[in-house]
Design a protein around this motif. Structure first.
Motif, PDB file in Angstrom:
ATOM      1  N   ALA A 259       0.855   3.839  -2.952  1.00  0.00           N
ATOM      2  CA  ALA A 259       0.720   5.350  -2.535  1.00  0.00           C
ATOM      3  C   ALA A 259       1.575   6.412  -2.904  1.00  0.00           C
ATOM      4  O   ALA A 259       1.220   7.350  -3.096  1.00  0.00           O
ATOM      5  CB  ALA A 259       0.445   5.460  -0.948  1.00  0.00           C
ATOM      6  N   TYR A 260       2.970   6.124  -3.110  1.00  0.00           N
ATOM      7  CA  TYR A 260       4.005   6.916  -3.749  1.00  0.00           C
ATOM      8  C   TYR A 260       4.208   6.591  -5.259  1.00  0.00           C
ATOM      9  O   TYR A 260       5.127   7.060  -5.671  1.00  0.00           O
ATOM     10  CB  TYR A 260       5.179   6.448  -2.898  1.00  0.00           C
ATOM     11  CG  TYR A 260       5.234   7.270  -1.495  1.00  0.00           C
ATOM     12  CD1 TYR A 260       5.385   8.591  -1.529  1.00  0.00           C
ATOM     13  CD2 TYR A 260       4.839   6.723  -0.566  1.00  0.00           C
ATOM     14  CE1 TYR A 260       5.199   9.462  -0.639  1.00  0.00           C
ATOM     15  CE2 TYR A 260       4.487   7.308   0.685  1.00  0.00           C
ATOM     16  CZ  TYR A 260       4.718   8.813   0.842  1.00  0.00           C
ATOM     17  OH  TYR A 260       4.482   9.302   1.875  1.00  0.00           O
TER      18      TYR A 260
ATOM     19  N   SER B 267       0.823  -1.058   0.012  1.00  0.00           N
ATOM     20  CA  SER B 267       0.027   0.103   0.027  1.00  0.00           C
ATOM     21  C   SER B 267       0.947   1.250   0.181  1.00  0.00           C
ATOM     22  O   SER B 267       0.487   2.326  -0.657  1.00  0.00           O
ATOM     23  CB  SER B 267      -0.898   0.104   1.297  1.00  0.00           C
ATOM     24  OG  SER B 267      -1.531  -1.265   1.627  1.00  0.00           O
ATOM     25  N   SER B 268       1.957   1.067   0.814  1.00  0.00           N
ATOM     26  CA  SER B 268       2.784   2.594   0.946  1.00  0.00           C
ATOM     27  C   SER B 268       3.294   2.693  -0.456  1.00  0.00           C
ATOM     28  O   SER B 268       3.212   3.967  -1.168  1.00  0.00           O
ATOM     29  CB  SER B 268       3.635   2.196   2.149  1.00  0.00           C
ATOM     30  OG  SER B 268       3.367   1.616   3.108  1.00  0.00           O
TER      31      SER B 268
ATOM     32  N   LEU C  58       0.979   6.113  10.406  1.00  0.00           N
ATOM     33  CA  LEU C  58       1.684   5.822   9.372  1.00  0.00           C
ATOM     34  C   LEU C  58       0.728   5.754   8.126  1.00  0.00           C
ATOM     35  O   LEU C  58       1.032   6.521   7.060  1.00  0.00           O
ATOM     36  CB  LEU C  58       2.326   4.516   9.636  1.00  0.00           C
ATOM     37  CG  LEU C  58       3.467   4.413  10.183  1.00  0.00           C
ATOM     38  CD1 LEU C  58       4.019   2.818  10.323  1.00  0.00           C
ATOM     39  CD2 LEU C  58       4.646   5.282  10.226  1.00  0.00           C
ATOM     40  N   TYR C  59      -0.549   5.486   8.409  1.00  0.00           N
ATOM     41  CA  TYR C  59      -1.522   5.418   7.397  1.00  0.00           C
ATOM     42  C   TYR C  59      -1.628   6.996   6.629  1.00  0.00           C
ATOM     43  O   TYR C  59      -1.744   7.333   5.871  1.00  0.00           O
ATOM     44  CB  TYR C  59      -2.709   4.776   7.738  1.00  0.00           C
ATOM     45  CG  TYR C  59      -3.828   4.895   6.737  1.00  0.00           C
ATOM     46  CD1 TYR C  59      -3.858   3.868   5.700  1.00  0.00           C
ATOM     47  CD2 TYR C  59      -4.968   5.769   6.954  1.00  0.00           C
ATOM     48  CE1 TYR C  59      -4.687   3.867   4.794  1.00  0.00           C
ATOM     49  CE2 TYR C  59      -5.748   5.869   5.959  1.00  0.00           C
ATOM     50  CZ  TYR C  59      -5.836   4.950   5.014  1.00  0.00           C
ATOM     51  OH  TYR C  59      -6.885   4.984   3.828  1.00  0.00           O
TER      52      TYR C  59
ATOM     53  N   TRP D 241       0.144   9.238   7.062  1.00  0.00           N
ATOM     54  CA  TRP D 241       1.170   9.907   6.425  1.00  0.00           C
ATOM     55  C   TRP D 241       1.304   9.586   5.053  1.00  0.00           C
ATOM     56  O   TRP D 241       1.754  10.072   4.038  1.00  0.00           O
ATOM     57  CB  TRP D 241       2.638   9.247   7.092  1.00  0.00           C
ATOM     58  CG  TRP D 241       3.775   9.732   6.286  1.00  0.00           C
ATOM     59  CD1 TRP D 241       4.389  11.097   6.182  1.00  0.00           C
ATOM     60  CD2 TRP D 241       4.789   8.794   5.677  1.00  0.00           C
ATOM     61  NE1 TRP D 241       5.644  10.779   5.598  1.00  0.00           N
ATOM     62  CE2 TRP D 241       5.775   9.485   5.326  1.00  0.00           C
ATOM     63  CE3 TRP D 241       4.662   7.352   5.454  1.00  0.00           C
ATOM     64  CZ2 TRP D 241       6.587   8.946   4.615  1.00  0.00           C
ATOM     65  CZ3 TRP D 241       5.718   6.711   4.813  1.00  0.00           C
ATOM     66  CH2 TRP D 241       6.768   7.541   4.417  1.00  0.00           C
ATOM     67  N   THR D 242       1.112   8.016   4.657  1.00  0.00           N
ATOM     68  CA  THR D 242       1.087   7.574   3.353  1.00  0.00           C
ATOM     69  C   THR D 242      -0.013   8.568   2.662  1.00  0.00           C
ATOM     70  O   THR D 242       0.079   8.466   1.444  1.00  0.00           O
ATOM     71  CB  THR D 242       0.734   6.214   3.336  1.00  0.00           C
ATOM     72  OG1 THR D 242      -0.258   5.820   3.741  1.00  0.00           O
ATOM     73  CG2 THR D 242       1.932   5.396   3.833  1.00  0.00           C
TER      74      THR D 242
ATOM     75  N   PRO E 264       1.480  12.998   2.988  1.00  0.00           N
ATOM     76  CA  PRO E 264       2.610  13.268   3.121  1.00  0.00           C
ATOM     77  C   PRO E 264       2.961  14.705   3.424  1.00  0.00           C
ATOM     78  O   PRO E 264       3.885  15.431   4.055  1.00  0.00           O
ATOM     79  CB  PRO E 264       3.828  12.368   2.261  1.00  0.00           C
ATOM     80  CG  PRO E 264       2.954  12.168   1.020  1.00  0.00           C
ATOM     81  CD  PRO E 264       1.420  12.035   1.713  1.00  0.00           C
TER      82      PRO E 264
END
Lengths: 118, 371, 850, 328
Positions: free
Chosen positions: A30-31, A26-27, C690-691, C693-694, C697
């Motif tokens: 997301a990026y 997911s991270s 953390l969530y 932040w994703t 940001p």
């Protein structure tokens, strides 16, 4: 407490696997890493497969060597009349968890890393 | 163990006997009361006062009740001199008939009431502001003191409270002083002449009595006529305007509306600068689309005579009216329902900003250009 | 009692010989005597609070059911306006919330509280006042919450309360706050019950009842309670975040300021999906208790069922995104959760086929009593619900089924089938344990058939209604959509089902009035709950050598009643129970238990008052209630931790102590479970940090927010906390000898509490200094939320430290009687560890990414 | 055939009236067709398993001693409870993932057409952008060219909504701060209905829309018509209505392109007369319904954001509805 951890080694590894594949996937998505078709897609898929293989390997090891796993979890040697029962339950749980981990890893082989596909 | 049981059985026996005694007393009281009423022996006439003890009891009941209701009433700032003047005007048309001119003897007709209406010069020493408010707002049972004609308009009660406090503070002559400025009419009776409107709303020469009162000069005749008709029908609640409109015929309303519509508005006296009102201007001209607030200008710029012109109205009046809409008090009429929807989407800050802007904005004269 | 008809067996077979000493039974009865008159409310014994708890939960079931009938009436045909839009929206919110939070979880917990001591032959669960507290809090809080429907104050955001719909902007008024504070509070009471059940199952089993011999219901309750410990904190955090956003505008869920509406969904469903299994597992445990009895044969596949229960408990935590398949997250993420949803189906299969195998294994055919009816009904409905569950787990199909009536049908099949039918089976099965009378077989069968047919008629058509295009949570629908007939059928079914419940209620009422005195063990069950018992549970505690002890030894009831087994009386003169080891169940010590008292009742009532008055913004009254509640808690705690009464004999040559400290003590276990709860809560926060932040940001420093304060601040905080920890450790080694007093230790405790508070203050002060505002962005909100969470644990730690210090000054804590001190120390270590982790996160993470 | 038969039996009641069908059983879009197949595979397979379980239970209760003995062992549980489901679930999981993956093979058509739908309390704002970047707004009605995959961007202006046109595809949520993209491929021309599927408060039940799938030429013609400004009033009544529309302030919330009405709070009314419904699927679009809506919308659709306009005379209402209905 250690005994309970030992009993649930399989599902605990499954939980670790789910966290380690869902979180980074997911991270990264997301990026915008992994949204392409080529290398970055493979990166995410590869990460998932490696983590899955690792967790499944550990679960298989516990399945095969319950005695060692018990020592690792509790720091003592297995004893007592409940030991056969505990081992059996632990192994069965590990086997089920192996299946669950296999299922979770399967997606990476069949689907692109980040697309919504809608 | 056994001893304790006996203890408790003794106690319960005592309780049982007590209960029986209470029942007997209640029965006797009930029977006696019925007989007393049935006999007709009690004199209900107002010619004789209550027994002393009854008077005292009623006074206790009244004061305790007033005091209790006044808890939780937040007293606003009553220092604005216009407020007391506005209160005086209402006093003259609504209260003076019974309570008379402060400090002067009452009309004997009203002194024969039981209880007789008190001279209100002393009212403020007997009650605090919140208590006065409660009495004026809700009235008093069995005394002839009416509740405020539009019970939802608590905001209208405060000017009267302010006036009573001022009378108490500065003496009864204050009443005459405030009235001296306008033309005096017989207190509380007779037909309301146009001049009487001027006393509060001003005209092209006289300013408003207070910021809570709208400016009427230059307003569209259709809107003024509709407003008065709504007051008369009771669909637009106001304890001050309803009794006045009640006395007016259709012709009078039309005549009055035409009269005011024909006057040229006074320029608003505001010390605000352009940048102070920029936020309000944005809201007025463009609305707040994110929260569903349409531009005020689309209705209130005079294209449709049914919608009032808002430019130049005092900010306090506009904010007060927006508050009424937000509380759903002005939603009974077709137009009011529309505005209620819009007002409910405004935050208090936005309502204030747009009110300030409008109070600063010059009224368009003779259909002249807007802002 | 002692004139048993049997001949006297050889005395040396048993731990305790006959005849029993004069007055032993009387002393036991006296110790466990129920208070009389109004003081019955102070009773804490499971025989009193258990039925009370069940009755309250059942009341909520009926109330929420009535709401369902109103809704079904409204939906009976298209374009109906029997109930208006606004009320209908409140109805389904309160129906769902009540069924989930006020009925399903509490009723299962109630069964645990009531039955576990019988099944495990213990006198009571380890913290009877805690469960009594949980029950009173639940009753008061639940009734106030439910009554909001009568004042048009009920929440209307549905039972899952998705923001932004539930933010102040779209839900002004107090309605949503009632949900948030009311339910948050009831969740806390559920956690209290869970702690009780975990420690109870692990520590108060009879000697010899190893994990391998534990009745399946106990396994089910153990896993149920463990799941509550890990699942409920997520929703507690979620409700805290939402209430804080509503009240103070900290933007956790507002997209423009870096929040995200999906954060709520993640947190809510991380609780919400396990919740389904939290409800189902104990019910499955009940079925595993009843099927063997009805088939008169041991459960086939016991260890497989244990595996299935544990596996379900775990896998159910990997399903939460299952409810978010249509939110547009990447397909691969969905695949992980689809996979877990598949994996969780296998344990259910194991259980279903184990029951079938057990039915097949019976020497005779299955006894077709009312419980069997309900169990077979359960098998039918639950299998169907499980199959539709697999269908909705297949992601593309869920795109259509999600939020349609198909899903309504599915989860009612799973929940009503999986939980309500076993529950009714249990009512019929266990009624003789409570009232020593049987419920009526005739009325029971009527109730079953009405409920079974009514249920299927109600919910089966909904599968079709949903795929025919009808979404959930609509208060009406156009008459020309082709949904009318299906809905009419559903409505008829709903009333049929309700009639079945009514018949059951009549049956229960008749039972209390005219029920027949049943035999002692009417179903001839193999487990211990049908043994003769009084308020003290069983007269004596047998050593268990198999899974079905009563079948192995038919004379067990007499032996227990005669007091031949362990602990036939009271050895400390008060309420007490035997504590055994968690795996092998060997006797360890005698736990001295609290007496009835008003303290927990007033604590419960005033805690409820605190939350509910806060909801309607009566701050002064609310705080008054809060203070009274805290005083009640302290008074309650002061009466616990009774002094050591030395070694005692429980029979069979076993001598055990009457006091335990450290890892053996039950209070240590409770503290550890409590810490797990706190850790789960903090983990949810960590995830949220953390969530978000994703997601955003851009609001993180250095670009979007002020940089965190200089490292001196977190270092200072860390030094203060570690210093306090070292001081406590030092004091722990120097507690005074037994009976003596010392003022050094209390001083150290007070100092440590002070240091902890100082560390917290330093942290907050540092952030205020950077100009960071909690309302400016989700980053600011999260930073202060961390401080808020730390502040909560710090407050608890400070209170506990000061409490321990006060008891030390009064001479109630020493080197032997040290449980108070140990608990305070343990909580201190936990709190500082969590706070240190928080410091690393809050000060380290922005530097790492910046 | 068999499949259709079962379908008919199952949803006979649902077929009563299909005015603007809204049903996953009648797929008219690529995704809905895939899911329909999936549904039938699972339903039939699940049905067989269900009957099997019931049958085995019956045998366990009533069967002969030998059969019952065979059923009463752990190997039976291992087989029926573990091995069998594992195989079935593995197959189903892979099948499901493949169907899910099939969505990737339909990239949207490359003619530059973009459709954005924004969920608002309680209606749908639809924005079309053509290849040249010309853009126009409409509401509560989605037009699609048949046979071409079209990407629809889904957003929300307030709370969470969910876009569900069951005949075309499964639902996809509209979440504040996010843009979800749903690829719709209509396979047959015709009008179907859709509805908000995520509870969004108040009038959630009344948040519907129509999807009109048209052959390409018809669609292009519609685009041209829709992109243009409003047609001028054609009758005296309509002219009076147009003036009243502006002087009564309607333009503060509604836009009628080509006039002074430029409000963006409510739906764009430029071509309201050509749409199929009023009030997001609440009323059929005709003059009587329009009058009713203006005066009584708070009863028809409680809590909706438009105030009820009880200020017009009967004649004025006639004029207004004549004007609005004329906006084809």
């Amino acid at each position: 407490m250690g005994t309970l951890v030992f009993l649930c080694l399989g599902p605990l590894l499954w939980a670790v696997q789910l966290t380690l594949i869902y979180g980074p996937q997911s991270s990264l998505c997301a990026y915008g890493i992994g949204t392409g078709q080529g290398g970055s897609n493979l990166l995410v898929a590869g990460l998932i497969l490696i983590v899955s293989a690792l967790c499944m390997g550990l679960a298989a090891a516990a399945l095969l060597r319950p005695g060692a796993a018990y020592e690792l979890a509790t720091g003592t040697r297995p004893s007592g009349e409940t030991w056969p029962f505990l081992t059996w339950v632990m192994r069965a749980l590990a086997a089920l968890s192996l299946l669950a981990m296999l299922y979770a890893g399967l997606g990476a082989l069949l689907l692109p890393a980040c697309a919504q596909l809608r | 163990m056994a001893e304790r049981e006996r203890d408790s059985s003794d106690r319960s026996g005592y309780l049982r006997r007590l209960g029986e005694a209470v029942l007997v007393v209640l029965g006797v009281l009930l029977l006696g009361g019925t007989l007393f009423i049935w006999s007709g022996v009690y004199n209900i006439g107002a010619s004789r006062d209550h027994f002393g003890i009854v008077t005292w009891l009623i006074a206790q009941l009244r004061d305790q009740s007033v005091n209790a209701s006044a808890q939780g009433v937040d007293v606003p700032d009553l220092s604005d001199p216009g407020l007391a003047m506005l209160g005086a005007e209402h006093y003259r048309s609504g209260c003076a008939a019974c309570h008379g001119v402060p400090g002067e003897p009452l009309n004997p007709v009203f002194t024969s009431m039981l209880p007789a209406p008190p001279d209100l010069y002393h009212a403020a020493s007997d009650y605090e502001a919140a208590e006065l408010f409660t009495i004026i707002h809700h009235g008093l049972k069995y005394t002839g003191m009416p509740a405020w004609p539009a019970i939802e308009r608590a905001d209208e009660v405060w000017p009267v409270v302010a006036f009573l406090l001022k009378v108490h503070r500065e003496g009864p002559q204050v009443y005459d002083a405030t009235l001296a400025e306008g033309q005096v009419d017989e207190p509380g009776t007779g037909r309301i002449a146009f001049e009487n409107c001027v006393r509060c709303h001003g005209d092209d020469e006289t300013d408003l009595i207070d910021d809570l009162v709208p400016r009427l000069e230059g307003q569209s005749a259709a809107y003024l006529a509709r407003a008065l008709t709504e007051y008369r029908d009771g669909t637009r609640p106001s304890g001050m305007m309803q009794p006045i409109a009640h006395e007016m015929s259709d012709d009078e309303i039309a005549e009055l509306a035409e009269y005011y519509a024909g006057l040229t508005a006074l320029a608003p006296a505001s010390d605000l600068q352009g940048e102070d009102v920029e936020a309000g201007r944005q809201i007025f001209m463009n609305g707040v689309p994110e929260t569903g607030v349409p531009a005020c200008a689309s209705c209130h710029m005079g294209a449709n005579p049914q919608f009032p012109l808002l430019a130049g109205q005092p900010a306090a009046y506009l904010m007060g009216q927006l508050q009424l809409w937000r509380n759903g008090i002005r939603a009974e009429t077709g137009y009011g329902a529309i505005m209620a929807t819009v007002a409910q989407r405004l935050t208090p800050e936005q309502a204030q900003a747009v009110s300030l802007y409008l109070s600063w904005l010059p009224l368009p004269r003779d259909g002249g250009d807007g802002p | 009692m002692s004139d048993a008809p049997h001949g006297t067996p050889r005395n040396d077979e048993f731990p305790n010989s006959l005849p029993r000493p004069e007055g032993e039974l009387e002393a036991l009865e006296r110790a466990w005597e129920m208070p009389k008159g109004i003081r019955i409310l102070t009773e804490i014994n499971n025989n009193f609070v258990g039925p009370l708890y069940i009755a309250a939960a059942f009341l909520f079931f009926v109330l929420a059911g009535i709401l369902a009938l109103l809704m079904r009436t409204q939906l009976a045909f298209g374009d109906n306006d029997f109930i208006g839009q606004d009320l209908y929206n409140q109805l389904f919110t309160v129906h769902g919330t009540t069924m989930m939070f006020l009925f399903a979880v509490p009723v299962v917990e109630a069964l645990g509280v009531m039955m576990l001591p019988q099944i495990m032959a213990s006198r009571d669960l380890p913290y009877p006042r805690l469960s009594a507290f949980a029950i009173w809090a639940y009753i008061v809080g639940g009734l106030v919450f439910f009554s909001t429907i009568f004042y048009d104050l009920a929440p209307k955001g549905d039972w899952f309360m998705y923001p932004p719909l539930t933010l102040t902007e779209y839900s002004p008024g107090d309605n949503a706050d009632f949900w948030l504070l009311g339910i948050g509070f009831i969740e806390i009471s559920a956690i209290a019950g869970a702690i009780e059940i975990i420690v109870g199952v692990l520590r108060t089993r009879p000697p010899g009842m190893t994990l391998a011999r534990m009745p399946i219901f106990a396994w089910g309750m153990l896993i149920f309670a463990s799941m509550i410990v890990f699942a409920f904190p997520a929703v507690i955090l979620a409700t805290m975040l939402l209430e804080i956003e509503r009240a103070f505008g900290w933007p956790f869920f507002t997209a423009e300021l870096g929040g995200d509406a999906l954060l709520w969904q993640h947190l809510f469903w991380f609780f919400g999906h396990p919740e389904v299994y939290i409800i189902f597992l104990p019910a499955a445990g009940l079925v595993s208790m009843m099927v063997p009895t009805m088939a008169q044969t041991p459960l086939v596949g016991y260890r497989l069922i244990v595996v299935a229960l544990i596996a379900t408990g775990f896998f159910s935590f990997g399903l939460w995104v299952h409810h978010m398949f249509t939110t547009g997250i990447p397909a691969l993420s969905l695949a992980f959760f689809s996979a877990a949803s598949m994996a969780v189906a296998i344990p259910s299969g194991i259980q279903v086929f184990s029951w079938i195998a057990t039915i097949a294994a019976g020497r005779e055919r299955l006894r077709m009593s009312v419980p069997s009816h309900f169990i077979l009904g359960f098998l039918f409905i639950f299998t169907l619900g499980g199959l539709t569950g697999v269908m909705v787990a297949v992601v593309p199909f869920d795109f259509q089924a999600h939020d349609s009536y198909f899903v309504v049908a599915h989860f009612h099949y799973v929940l009503v089938g999986g939980m309500v039918f076993p529950l009714f089976a249990t009512f019929y099965y266990w009624a003789p344990v409570i009232s020593s009378r049987m419920l009526s077989e005739r009325l029971g069968k009527w109730a079953f058939w009405l409920m079974f047919i009514g249920f299927n008629v109600t919910f089966f058509p909904m599968h079709i209604t949903g795929l025919a295009g009808m979404p959930r949570r609509v208060w009406t629908y156009p008459g020309n959509m082709g949904w009318d007939l299906l809905n009419t059928i559903s409505t008829i079914g709903a009333f049929t089902f309700a009639t079945g419940v009514l018949v059951f209620i009549v049956d229960v009422a008749l039972n209390f009035r005219f029920g027949l005195q049943g035999p002692r063990n009417p179903w001839n069950a193999g487990t211990l709950e049908f043994m003769p018992n009084g308020n003290y549970s069983m007269r004596s505690i047998p050593r268990v050598t198999s899974r079905d002890p009563v079948w192995d030894n038919p004379s067990l009831p007499e032996e227990i009643e005669q007091g031949r087994h362990y602990l036939p009386g009271t050895v400390t003169g008060g309420r007490e129970t035997l504590v055994t080891s968690p795996i092998e169940a060997e006797p360890q010590y005698i736990m001295q238990m609290p007496q009835p008292s008003w303290t927990h009742v007033s604590a419960a009532v005033f805690t409820a008052g605190f939350f509910l008055l806060l909801t309607i913004k009566q701050v002064e009254l609310s705080l008054t209630c809060g203070v009274i509640a805290v005083i009640s808690f302290i008074a309650w705690g002061w009466q616990l931790d009774k002094p050591d009464k030395g070694m005692v004999d429980i029979g069979g040559g076993i001598r055990v102590p009457t006091y335990a400290s450290g890892p053996q003590s039950h209070s240590w276990w409770a503290m550890v479970v409590l810490m797990l709860v706190a850790a789960a809560l903090y983990a949810s926060y960590f995830f949220s940090y953390l969530y978000l932040w994703t997601v955003s940001p851009e609001v993180w420093p250095p670009g979007g927010s002020p940089e965190p304060p200089p490292l001196l601040y977190p270092l200072g905080s860390a030094v203060l906390m570690v210093g306090g920890g070292i001081a406590i450790r030092w004091a722990g080694r120097r507690l005074p000898a037994e009976g003596a007093r010392s003022f050094a230790a209390p001083a150290v405790l007070a100092l440590a509490a002070l240091l902890l508070a100082g560390a917290l203050a330093l942290e907050i002060y540092g952030h205020l200094g950077t100009g960071l505002s909690p309302t400016a962005s989700s980053y600011g909100a999260l930073v202060y939320m961390n401080a808020f969470l730390v502040a909560e644990t710090v407050a608890a730690t400070v209170v506990l430290c000061l409490f321990a210090a006060a008891r030390q000054i009064r001479g109630h804590v020493d080197a032997v009687r040290r449980a108070n001190f140990d608990n305070a120390a343990l909580l201190y270590y936990y709190t500082s560890a969590q706070a240190l982790f928080g410091l690393v996160l809050i000060h380290g993470f922005p530097r790492l990414i910046g | 055939m068999m499949r259709r038969l079962i379908l008919l039996l199952l949803i006979l009641p649902a077929l009563g009236g299909c005015a603007g069908s809204q049903s996953a059983f009648m797929p008219r879009g690529a995704e809905a067709e895939r899911i329909d197949t999936l549904f039938w595979v699972m339903t039939i397979g699940g049905g067989i398993i269900f009957v099997g379980v019931i049958a085995i239970t019956a045998v366990a209760m009533l069967g002969g001693a030998r059969v019952r003995r065979a059923l009463s062992s752990e190997p039976f549980i291992n087989g029926a409870g573990i091995a069998f489901p594992s195989v079935v679930l593995t197959v189903l999981l892979v099948y499901g993932l493949l169907i899910l993956g099939a969505g990737a093979r339909t990239p949207p058509a490359g003619d530059g057409l973009r459709i954005a739908v924004s969920g608002e309390l309680w209606w749908w704002r639809v924005t079309y952008t053509d290849a040249e970047g010309n853009t126009f707004d409409t509401a509560n009605e989605l037009h699609l060219p048949v046979g071409e995959p079209v990407a629809v961007e889904l957003t929300s202006a307030d709370v969470i909504h969910s876009f569900w046109a069951p005949n075309l595809a499964g639902k996809l949520d509209m979440i504040p701060g996010r843009t979800n993209t749903l690829t719709l491929t209509a396979t047959q021309p015709g009008v179907t209905r859709g509805q908000c599927a995520e509870y969004c408060g108040g009038a959630h039940a009344f948040m519907s829309f129509h999807v009109v799938a048209q052959p390409r030429e018809e669609f292009d013609a519609w685009m041209r018509q829709e992109a243009g400004p409003a047609v001028p009033p054609a009758s005296e009544a309509a002219e009076r209505g147009a003036a009243l529309f502006l002087s009564a302030g309607c333009g503060a919330c509604h836009a009628v392109r080509g006039t002074e009405a430029t409000g963006t709070i409510g739906p764009d009314l430029t071509h309201i007369g050509a749409r199929r419904s009023i009030g997001a699927g609440m009323l059929p679009n005709d003059a009587a319904a329009m009058r009713q809506w203006i005066v009584d919308n708070q009863h028809i659709k409680p809590e909706n954001k438009m105030p009820a306009y009880e200020i017009f005379t009967e004649a004025e209402l006639d004029d207004l509805s004549a004007y609005l209905e004329g906006l084809k």
